[in-house]
Design a protein around this motif. Structure first.
Motif, PDB file in Angstrom:
ATOM      1  N   GLN A 160      80.371 -49.281-104.593  1.00 24.14           N
ATOM      2  CA  GLN A 160      81.925 -48.990-104.460  1.00 24.14           C
ATOM      3  C   GLN A 160      82.399 -51.120-104.468  1.00 24.14           C
ATOM      4  OE1 GLN A 160      84.088 -46.929-103.303  1.00 24.14           O
ATOM      5  NE2 GLN A 160      82.175 -45.922-103.777  1.00 24.14           N
ATOM      6  N   GLU A 293      80.465 -42.571 -98.015  1.00 19.80           N
ATOM      7  CA  GLU A 293      80.893 -43.992 -98.992  1.00 19.80           C
ATOM      8  C   GLU A 293      81.086 -44.568 -99.940  1.00 19.80           C
ATOM      9  OE1 GLU A 293      78.521 -44.183 -95.793  1.00 19.80           O
ATOM     10  OE2 GLU A 293      79.969 -43.156 -94.738  1.00 19.80           O
ATOM     11  N   VAL A 294      79.800 -43.933-100.645  1.00 20.28           N
ATOM     12  CA  VAL A 294      79.181 -44.304-102.105  1.00 20.28           C
ATOM     13  C   VAL A 294      80.077 -43.004-103.088  1.00 20.28           C
ATOM     14  CG1 VAL A 294      78.286 -46.258-100.983  1.00 20.28           C
ATOM     15  CG2 VAL A 294      77.026 -44.353-101.403  1.00 20.28           C
TER      16      VAL A 294
END
Ligand code: PLP
Length: 362
Positions: A160, A293-294
């Protein structure tokens, strides 16, 4: 027109946009009055030169590639670049690699044959299900470059935020995310991608390299085809290039421009992936394997409670017209690759099918 095509969730070679395939079909027997197919055409002809020039110009426009970067079309897959990168870029014989999954691991093994490799961070401890914190890595001053695989095709993790290279050159393998979103080329010294994941047919890589990194003082034993200066000096035509691939990729670049470029592509990819991840988050039978999140927008690995049930799902989906959902043999489970060319309808239909499967197998 109905060609009886399936939704193909293959990790690569993968789907291409249907309008592109139709254009290729229409030009198959006689490319624009040349009287021949591009497959039959001399790479030294003016007709073909125009194809290459336009492909490069369109890619430059799509990605906003600055003038001090070269675009190289090189035969062989990304695997050839695992070796070409250290051979071309290791001046001091030292590089930092970040290990985030199967593909960075392979790149590390190949680079080790040539020089010193420092694995500064790794997510191996949790089976590559996250991206390690790379905001303050220990990077020796004489490091030639810092290497990442920006989207791990098999493990389904994506960066990210790029690592803090502390002023060192960043090298990125973008094979399975190339052109999936806008890219600030200036942040990198070298970007490369095998094209069969998100662009065209297998058999070629695109290398985008800052000019000052192209060296001539290379190991004289180095194969001429592996030297970036060979390709840079000869406009990717030192020898016969992969003409067909350049032609097909060029069409995909034009297609991406026609739909609104990489920002629009990213919007569609986010929308598409959300449909699948929202389902996985709400399902009791299927679970994603990556920390939220990733999560990759391109490759979505997921599992059920058992390998037997995984296999049953793969079989049922295939029979229903959703092909290639089997996870990579090294990790098992399932994986849906939803590259640029996968329409939103394909993901919606798959999710509906999985919902039904879950309801029927409680
Ligand atoms: C598929 C893939 C490769 C290897 O590509 P080949 O063209 O098969 O050599 C390398 N890196 C990533 C991220 C990939 O997805």
């Amino acid at each position: 027109m109905n060609y009886d095509r399936v939704y193909n969730f293959s990790a690569g070679p993968a789907m291409m946009p249907e309008p592109v395939l139709e254009e290729i079909r229409d030009e198959m027997m006689n490319y624009r009055g040349s009287g021949m197919c591009v497959m039959e055409m001399s790479h030294r002809s003016a007709v073909f030169q125009k194809i290459v020039d336009e492909a490069e110009a369109d890619l430059r426009e799509l990605m906003g590639i600055p003038d001090n970067y070269k675009v190289l079309f090189i035969q062989g897959g990304a695997t050839l670049q695992f070796a070409a990168i250290p051979w071309n870029l290791m001046k001091n014989g030292k590089a930092v690699y970040i290990e985030t999954g199967a593909w960075s691991k392979k790149a590390i093994a190949e680079a080790k044959k040539y020089g010193e490799v420092i694995v500064a961070a790794s997510s191996k401890d949790k089976n590559y299900s996250y991206i390690p914190d790379c905001s303050d890595l220990d990077i020796p001053d004489d490091t030639d470059y810092v290497y990442i695989c920006e989207n791990e095709t098999i493990h389904g993790v994506t960066w990210q935020k790029l690592p803090n290279t502390k002023g060192h050159v960043l090298v990125s393998d973008q094979s399975s995310m190339f052109l999936s979103k806008p890219c600030n080329v200036k942040d990198y010294g070298l970007i490369y991608a095998g094209v069969q994941k998100n662009v065209g047919p297998a058999g070629m890589s695109i290398v985008i390299i800052r000019e000052d990194l192209i060296r001539e003082d290379l190991d004289p034993k180095m194969p001429i085809y592996m030297r970036y200066d060979t390709h840079a000096k000869n406009g990717s035509m030192y020898n016969t290039p992969n003409c067909w691939d350049i032609y097909c990729c060029g069409k995909v670049f034009k297609y991406l421009k026609s739909i609104g470029g990489l920002e629009e592509m990213q919007r569609r990819n986010i929308e598409k992936a959300k449909i699948l991840y929202d389902f996985l988050d709400s399902s009791k039978m299927f679970k994603g394997t990556v920390v939220p999140e990733v999560r990759s927008l391109m490759n979505v690995p997921f599992v059920t409670e058992s390998a037997e049930l995984d296999a049953e799902v793969v079989k049922a989906t295939k029979a229903a017209g959703y092909d290639n959902l089997k996870g990579h043999k090294s990790v098992g489970g399932l994986r849906a690759s939803i590259y640029n060319a996968m329409p939103k309808e394909g993901v919606e239909a798959l999710v509906e099918f999985l919902k039904k499967f879950e309801a029927e197998h409680k």
